[in-house]
Design an enzyme around this catalytic site. Structure first.
Site, short mmCIF file in Angstrom:
data_model
loop_
_atom_site.label_atom_id
_atom_site.label_comp_id
_atom_site.label_asym_id
_atom_site.label_seq_id
_atom_site.Cartn_x
_atom_site.Cartn_y
_atom_site.Cartn_z
N TRP A 126 48.39 27.11 8.62
CA TRP A 126 49.84 27.32 8.58
C TRP A 126 50.26 28.23 7.41
O TRP A 126 51.45 28.52 7.25
CB TRP A 126 50.57 25.98 8.51
CG TRP A 126 50.69 25.31 9.86
CD1 TRP A 126 50.28 25.82 11.06
CD2 TRP A 126 51.26 24.02 10.14
NE1 TRP A 126 50.57 24.93 12.06
CE2 TRP A 126 51.17 23.82 11.53
CE3 TRP A 126 51.85 23.02 9.36
CZ2 TRP A 126 51.63 22.66 12.16
CZ3 TRP A 126 52.30 21.86 9.98
CH2 TRP A 126 52.20 21.69 11.36
N HIS A 146 39.50 32.30 1.84
CA HIS A 146 40.33 33.09 2.77
C HIS A 146 40.62 34.45 2.13
O HIS A 146 40.85 34.54 0.91
CB HIS A 146 41.64 32.35 3.06
CG HIS A 146 42.37 32.96 4.23
ND1 HIS A 146 43.08 34.13 4.11
CD2 HIS A 146 42.46 32.59 5.53
CE1 HIS A 146 43.58 34.44 5.31
NE2 HIS A 146 43.22 33.52 6.18
N GLU A 198 36.50 36.15 9.78
CA GLU A 198 37.87 36.67 9.92
C GLU A 198 37.90 38.10 9.39
O GLU A 198 38.05 38.31 8.17
CB GLU A 198 38.84 35.83 9.07
CG GLU A 198 38.98 34.41 9.50
CD GLU A 198 40.35 33.84 9.10
OE1 GLU A 198 40.99 33.27 9.98
OE2 GLU A 198 40.78 34.00 7.96
N GLY A 208 46.24 31.56 12.68
CA GLY A 208 47.32 31.68 11.70
C GLY A 208 48.68 31.56 12.35
O GLY A 208 49.06 30.51 12.87
P1 13P Z 1 46.61 35.30 12.16
O1 13P Z 1 46.17 34.38 13.29
O2 13P Z 1 48.07 35.21 11.85
O3 13P Z 1 46.13 36.70 12.40
O4 13P Z 1 45.87 34.79 10.85
C1 13P Z 1 44.53 34.54 10.90
C2 13P Z 1 44.13 33.80 9.69
O5 13P Z 1 44.19 34.33 8.60
C3 13P Z 1 43.68 32.42 9.86
O6 13P Z 1 43.11 31.92 8.70
#
Ligand code: 13P
Length: 250
Positions: free
Chosen positions: A10, A97, A170, A234
């Site tokens: 979130w 992250h 990611e 996200g």
């Molecule tokens: P989004 O799904 O908003 O692209 O973000 C991905 C994210 O950073 C999940 O940790």
């Protein structure tokens, strides 16, 4: 059927009112809880974690944090200790992250330390790794991923615990942009990552996630990927209906 893990990150998107609305929909449409093969975890910000934990008693949603300190306690202004994570009985915590790496300049070693202390506390780490667009264009993706994992892999050579470990790929350029890598690129990366962990004593407890622009339009493609156990979501995850669609998509 294999269990699929959905982690809602979130970030700093959510509000108390937003949480109330999310939980109201969750309570009346309990599809996320109904399936034993579905795991849904929410990585909330700290002030929301306590609020959620009061409201989620007897719920099958799991709670986690978005980062933690590598120290147990002490003079670390603005940090949140592992002890509080343990006291709140969190199931997991994201570390490394890319937004945190960029904003706070955390080194690979600091992130590896967080990973280790979480495992010592039996809290599942979700270690995020990923390259930038420039690095991708320079053809150094696999090297960057290896560098981000190296200290953790070294530590895992001698780790014998049973706590589940998540590694989330990611790509930085996919976060919040709507752009996802080509399927063949993702597949190559996940094969590479699986090879890296295959000989570790805890290989069977290591699961891979994909994160970056996972939403209702992209999930169909992403669910075809082999060798991953779930997703780190996200922006789309703050909307209960979007999260539900992502979970239900076949
Ligand atoms: P989004 O799904 O908003 O692209 O973000 C991905 C994210 O950073 C999940 O940790």
């Amino acid at each position: 059927m294999k269990k699929t893990y959905y982690f809602a990150n979130w970030k700093m998107y959510q509000s108390f009112a937003g949480i109330d609305a999310f939980l109201m929909e969750y309570a009346t449409d309990n599809v996320l809880a109904a399936d034993a093969d579905v795991y849904v975890g929410i990585a909330a910000s700290y002030e929301h974690i306590y609020y959620l934990s009061q409201k989620l008693e007897n719920s099958s949603l799991y709670l986690g944090a978005q980062d933690c300190s590598q120290f147990l306690h002490g003079a670390y202004t603005g940090q949140v200790s592992l002890q509080s994570l343990m006291q709140m009985q969190l199931s997991f915590c994201i570390v490394g992250h890319s937004e945190v790496r960029q904003l706070l300049g955390q080194s690979y070693e600091t992130i590896a330390l967080k990973f280790k202390v979480l495992l010592a506390a039996n809290i599942s780490p979700i270690l995020c790794i990923g390259e930038t667009l420039v690095q991708k264009e320079d053809g150094v993706t696999l090297q960057i991923l290896y560098d981000q994992l190296e200290s953790v892999l070294e530590f895992l050579q001698s780790y014998q615990g049973t706590t589940k470990i998540f590694i989330a790929y990611e790509p930085v350029y996919a976060i919040g942009t709507g752009v996802i890598p080509e399927t063949h690129e993702l597949q190559e990366i996940f094969y590479f990552l699986q090879k890296l962990v295959k000989e570790l004593p805890v290989a069977k407890n290591i699961m891979f996630l994909y994160g970056g622009s996972v939403h209702t339009q992209t999930i169909g493609l992403l669910k075809n990927l082999e060798g991953i156990s779930g997703f780190l979501i996200g922006k789309a995850s703050i909307d209960f209906q979007a999260l539900k669609k992502i979970v239900e998509c076949e």
